[in-house]
Motif scaffolding. Structure first.
Motif, PDB file in Angstrom:
ATOM      1  N   SER A 109      13.994  14.890  -0.369  1.00 30.76           N
ATOM      2  CA  SER A 109      14.727  13.816  -0.324  1.00 30.76           C
ATOM      3  C   SER A 109      13.867  12.587   0.256  1.00 30.76           C
ATOM      4  O   SER A 109      14.548  11.497  -0.315  1.00 30.76           O
ATOM      5  CB  SER A 109      16.088  13.985   0.306  1.00 30.76           C
ATOM      6  N   HIS A 110      13.419  12.590   1.165  1.00 32.99           N
ATOM      7  CA  HIS A 110      12.700  11.544   1.907  1.00 32.99           C
ATOM      8  C   HIS A 110      11.112  11.849   2.252  1.00 32.99           C
ATOM      9  O   HIS A 110      10.653  12.860   2.465  1.00 32.99           O
ATOM     10  CB  HIS A 110      13.204  11.116   3.023  1.00 32.99           C
ATOM     11  N   LEU A 111      10.497  10.776   2.162  1.00 29.72           N
ATOM     12  CA  LEU A 111       9.238  10.905   2.598  1.00 29.72           C
ATOM     13  C   LEU A 111       8.674   9.763   3.420  1.00 29.72           C
ATOM     14  O   LEU A 111       9.203   8.428   3.417  1.00 29.72           O
ATOM     15  CB  LEU A 111       7.895  10.921   1.529  1.00 29.72           C
ATOM     16  N   THR A 116       2.089   3.586   7.829  1.00 26.71           N
ATOM     17  CA  THR A 116       2.478   2.360   7.382  1.00 26.71           C
ATOM     18  C   THR A 116       3.858   2.197   7.748  1.00 26.71           C
ATOM     19  O   THR A 116       4.413   0.898   7.451  1.00 26.71           O
ATOM     20  CB  THR A 116       2.003   2.328   5.632  1.00 26.71           C
ATOM     21  N   ASP A 117       4.476   3.037   8.220  1.00 27.92           N
ATOM     22  CA  ASP A 117       5.872   2.810   8.628  1.00 27.92           C
ATOM     23  C   ASP A 117       6.891   2.714   7.371  1.00 27.92           C
ATOM     24  O   ASP A 117       7.763   1.843   7.557  1.00 27.92           O
ATOM     25  CB  ASP A 117       6.150   1.773   9.713  1.00 27.92           C
ATOM     26  N   LYS A 118       6.502   3.239   6.220  1.00 30.98           N
ATOM     27  CA  LYS A 118       7.177   3.227   5.102  1.00 30.98           C
ATOM     28  C   LYS A 118       7.761   4.366   4.723  1.00 30.98           C
ATOM     29  O   LYS A 118       7.357   5.417   4.705  1.00 30.98           O
ATOM     30  CB  LYS A 118       6.236   2.723   3.726  1.00 30.98           C
ATOM     31  N   THR A 119       9.219   4.282   4.098  1.00 31.65           N
ATOM     32  CA  THR A 119      10.001   5.359   3.632  1.00 31.65           C
ATOM     33  C   THR A 119      10.208   5.261   2.329  1.00 31.65           C
ATOM     34  O   THR A 119      10.507   4.318   1.877  1.00 31.65           O
ATOM     35  CB  THR A 119      11.274   5.580   4.484  1.00 31.65           C
ATOM     36  N   ALA A 120      10.063   6.574   1.635  1.00 30.47           N
ATOM     37  CA  ALA A 120      10.494   6.548   0.136  1.00 30.47           C
ATOM     38  C   ALA A 120      11.542   7.703  -0.039  1.00 30.47           C
ATOM     39  O   ALA A 120      11.549   8.603   0.851  1.00 30.47           O
ATOM     40  CB  ALA A 120       9.291   7.051  -0.755  1.00 30.47           C
ATOM     41  N   LYS A 121      12.514   7.155  -0.721  1.00 32.95           N
ATOM     42  CA  LYS A 121      13.644   8.089  -1.268  1.00 32.95           C
ATOM     43  C   LYS A 121      13.567   8.891  -2.290  1.00 32.95           C
ATOM     44  O   LYS A 121      13.320   7.758  -3.380  1.00 32.95           O
ATOM     45  CB  LYS A 121      15.108   7.198  -1.029  1.00 32.95           C
ATOM     46  N   ILE A 122      13.718  10.070  -2.675  1.00 33.92           N
ATOM     47  CA  ILE A 122      13.653  10.570  -3.964  1.00 33.92           C
ATOM     48  C   ILE A 122      14.978  10.730  -4.562  1.00 33.92           C
ATOM     49  O   ILE A 122      15.944  11.469  -4.158  1.00 33.92           O
ATOM     50  CB  ILE A 122      13.209  11.980  -3.635  1.00 33.92           C
TER      51      ILE A 122
END
Length: 205
Positions: A109-111, A116-122
């Motif tokens: 669900s998340h990476l 880079t302190d970046k989050t991606a939501k699936i």
């Protein structure tokens, strides 16, 4: 191969989440192109005819793949489709998996990329975990409303049923799904922060 069981989360108490952190290896990105054709046809006869050319369109899909290697040496393969997540070999990444506590399988669900302190939501995972407003109920209600409208020779009942469902979706079901998604986001953030703290502790040791 057994079919993956997916139980829709209805309550915050149903949620099960865990995180896996590691270093990225073997990252790669590629694009695939799909070509779609529609329309076309016509006829030709002794007196002439008409032929319409088919309409051809294309769409591109971006794919990412990499291995996440944990401190224990275990590797997790991550595959993404049309998810914006910048990463390269050597980056420290935390993957969060979410789902129903009764299921044996949780969805990515998340990476989070700690470099880079970046989050991606699936987003596709959210649809599997909390679902969507129940479209089947809407169609069933519409069919019933149409049948009653024809029998009663009045469309007032049809409009009442459709309006009632729209109101229920807008005021009850959609806010509930949004609250569940926000709870998953909050717990994911906590897991990501825990992974970052462990990484800092290890580097200080």
């Amino acid at each position: 191969m057994a079919k993956t069981r997916t139980t829709i989360v209805k309550d915050p108490g149903d949620i099960k989440m865990f995180a896996r952190s590691g270093i990225v290896h073997g990252s790669k990105t590629w694009t695939s192109t799909q070509v779609h054709s529609s329309g076309g046809g016509g006829y030709v006869g002794p007196q002439g005819g008409h032929v319409q050319a088919a309409r051809v369109t294309s769409s591109n899909t971006t794919h990412d793949a990499f291995f996440l290697v944990g401190d224990d040496g275990k590797e997790i393969e991550i595959k993404l489709t049309d998810v914006s997540f910048g990463v390269r070999d050597g980056h420290h990444v935390t993957a969060v998996y979410s789902g129903h506590q009764r299921d044996d399988w949780q969805w990515l669900s998340h990476l989070h990329n700690h470099n880079t302190d970046k989050t991606a939501k699936i987003s596709s995972a959210y649809r599997k975990i909390v679902g969507n407003p129940n479209v089947l109920i809407f169609f069933a209600a519409t069919v019933v409303a149409v049948a009653l409208g024809i029998l009663a020779e009045s469309w007032t009942l049809f409009l009442v049923i459709v309006a009632a469902y729209a109101g229920y979706t807008l005021l009850v079901e959609s806010p509930k799904l949004k609250a569940l998604a926000q709870e998953i986001d909050k717990r994911a953030r906590d897991l990501i922060d825990e992974s970052a703290a462990k990484a800092r502790g290890g580097s200080d040791a």
